[in-house]
Design an enzyme around this catalytic site. Structure first.
Site, PDB file in Angstrom:
ATOM      1  N   SER A 347       0.841  -1.199   0.000  1.00 30.97           N
ATOM      2  CA  SER A 347       0.000   0.000   0.000  1.00 30.97           C
ATOM      3  C   SER A 347       0.880   1.255   0.000  1.00 30.97           C
ATOM      4  CB  SER A 347      -0.967  -0.037   1.177  1.00 30.97           C
ATOM      5  OG  SER A 347      -1.930   0.974   1.056  1.00 30.97           O
ATOM      6  N   ASP A 423     -10.288  -5.472  -4.753  1.00 28.25           N
ATOM      7  CA  ASP A 423      -9.809  -4.355  -3.940  1.00 28.25           C
ATOM      8  C   ASP A 423     -10.700  -3.137  -4.179  1.00 28.25           C
ATOM      9  OD1 ASP A 423      -8.390  -2.423  -2.561  1.00 28.25           O
ATOM     10  OD2 ASP A 423      -6.444  -3.222  -3.152  1.00 28.25           O
ATOM     11  N   HIS A 456      -8.147  -5.416  -0.374  1.00 27.67           N
ATOM     12  CA  HIS A 456      -6.959  -4.661   0.036  1.00 27.67           C
ATOM     13  C   HIS A 456      -6.425  -5.160   1.378  1.00 27.67           C
ATOM     14  CE1 HIS A 456      -4.345  -1.176  -0.491  1.00 27.67           C
ATOM     15  NE2 HIS A 456      -4.474  -0.935   0.802  1.00 27.67           N
TER      16      HIS A 456
END
Length: 475
Positions: A347, A423, A456
């Protein structure tokens, strides 16, 4: 007369024989009867004791805390005095404790992380039940709410628009760990019962806790302790502190290769997401220790400025200085050849990783880089949240931050992009666009991995990801 008397005596004896059996038979029957009564009472006592134990266990379960562990955004270690959640998975101690099973049984390990993919994990806390637990729970809830209020106030405290965008990218969790130097007679043990939890609590009270990295002596190694009374110390992680170019002192950890018989295959530098800190990635499933065991490597990681016990304020400039400091420590002080280093950014950690590669392009580069769920930039992520789709390929705004999309073409080493198809936070279009921009004449892009049924938060819990990373490292 004699015959009549004999007959009478015979009749009396027959009557007596009908009335009572001989003495031996009476004694035998009496013993059998006593044995039967003993058996019945024993069964009743066993049933009652069993019932008492069940009731006791049920009663104790009502007063036991629950440790909730899960993916990075909800991987926070929370202690609750409530019944197990239906959406959670009850796990045994072996699932959380750092055993060596991943070295022997790969299928067991991959099945373990897949089990923890879609549900939260629960582990029972064995701390003694406090008499005023409702007050303790209320205070703990107020602390969490107060931290959110402080964070929102920090975001909205009259900043320029560019500072507001930058601040909104960081959400440091509550500090749940500390460093400590164990005393000479210190003994580490596992906590399984309430008596052991009391001993662990008393032991932690005597330790000199370092809750700020600034209090650590540079160059010294420390043990990694968790704040909860019955939480065990992380044995395989060695903590240390580094001074960055911006003047901040950050907390770092080193996990040596668990396979003592051979040297580590490579060195992995891990940059975590924006909603977690080091304690989350050492206690959660999977953990950084699992990374070291599965890939037979040594792992370095660090907390960003403003996270955990690291000093300073979380910002983009400080983030880049943090990863630069630990990379220089690995290459210069530990004398690790850059060709044996693999960078892994998750991320927002991918933005720090790409920035480091951009700065180190004139020197000897690392062996490769892995980007998990990488965002193209911060404003593009916000645009996706409000429903904008065509803004991804537009020119970058001057107020945008963490602009990975404009830096990725300068990376000249093998890049593996991993992204989940489900995601919602950072959609897969971000990963696809990074792949398009990353193809250079120097080194072609490695085939990316688009993981089905992965969001995610749980992309680390996918079997495909672990096997794909290992294949990338071998190639």
């Amino acid at each position: 007369m004699t015959n009549s008397k004999k007959d009478q005596n015979k009749e009396k004896s027959d009557k007596n024989s009908n009335r009572s059996p001989p003495r031996n038979e009476r004694i035998q029957k009496k013993v059998e009867k006593e044995e039967m009564t003993l058996d019945v009472t024993q069964e009743m006592s066993e049933k009652s004791s069993q019932k008492f134990q069940i009731d006791k266990e049920k009663g104790s379960e009502q007063h036991q805390n629950k440790i909730i562990l899960s993916g990075y955004s909800t991987r926070r270690v929370r202690y609750k005095k409530s019944e197990p959640d239906e959406k959670s998975v009850n796990i045994d101690a072996d699932l959380v404790r750092n055993n060596d099973k991943t070295l022997r049984d790969e299928d067991w390990f991959l099945e373990k992380i897949e089990k923890c993919k879609s549900k939260k994990l629960q582990r029972t806390c064995v701390c003694p039940f406090p008499p005023c637990y409702r007050i303790v729970d209320a205070i703990d809830g107020l602390k969490g709410k107060w931290q959110r209020v402080k964070r929102v106030s920090f975001l909205c405290c009259c900043p320029p628009f560019c500072c507001l965008i930058q601040r909104s990218a960081f959400w440091p969790p509550r500090r749940e760990y500390y460093f400590f130097k164990p005393p000479p007679n210190d003994i580490s043990f596992q906590v399984n019962e309430e008596s052991e939890a009391i001993l662990m609590r008393d032991r932690k009270k005597k330790l000199k806790k370092l809750k700020r990295a600034k209090a650590c002596i540079p160059g010294e190694m420390y043990r990694f302790g968790l704040s909860h009374p019955c939480a065990e110390d992380v044995k395989h992680a060695k903590g240390f502190a580094l001074k960055t170019a911006n003047g901040n002192t950050i907390a770092c950890i080193h996990i040596p290769c668990p396979d003592v018989s051979s040297s580590p295959r490579f060195t992995l530098l891990y940059s975590h997401p924006n909603g977690s800190d080091l304690s989350d990635h050492l206690v959660g499933v999977p953990s950084l220790i699992d990374l070291a065991r599965f890939y037979r490597c040594e792992v370095y990681s660090y907390d960003y400025s403003g996270y955990g016990i690291s000093g300073g304020i979380a910002s983009e400039h400080n983030l880049y200085a943090d990863i630069r400091a630990i990379y220089q420590y690995i290459t210069m002080e530990k004398h690790v050849d850059p060709s044996r280093i693999v960078l892994l950014g998750f991320s927002i950690g991918s933005a720090a990783t790409v920035e480091l590669l951009k700065e180190e392009k004139d020197r000897k580069p690392p062996a490769g880089v892995i980007l998990q769920a990488p965002p193209t930039s911060l404003l593009r992520v916000f645009g996706n949240m409000i429903g904008r789709k065509k803004h991804l390929e537009k020119p970058t705004c001057c107020l945008d931050r963490f602009v990975t999309i404009d830096k990725i073409h300068e990376v000249t080493i093998p890049i593996l992009v991993i992204h989940g198809k489900d995601d919602k936070t950072v959609p897969i279009e971000h990963g696809e666009l990074i792949c398009q921009r990353a193809v250079t004449k120097v080194f072609p892009l490695v085939t990316p991995e688009w993981v089905p049924d992965a969001a995610h938060d749980n992309i680390e819990n996918c079997r495909v990801v672990w096997k794909r990373i290992r294949k990338f490292i071998r190639e």
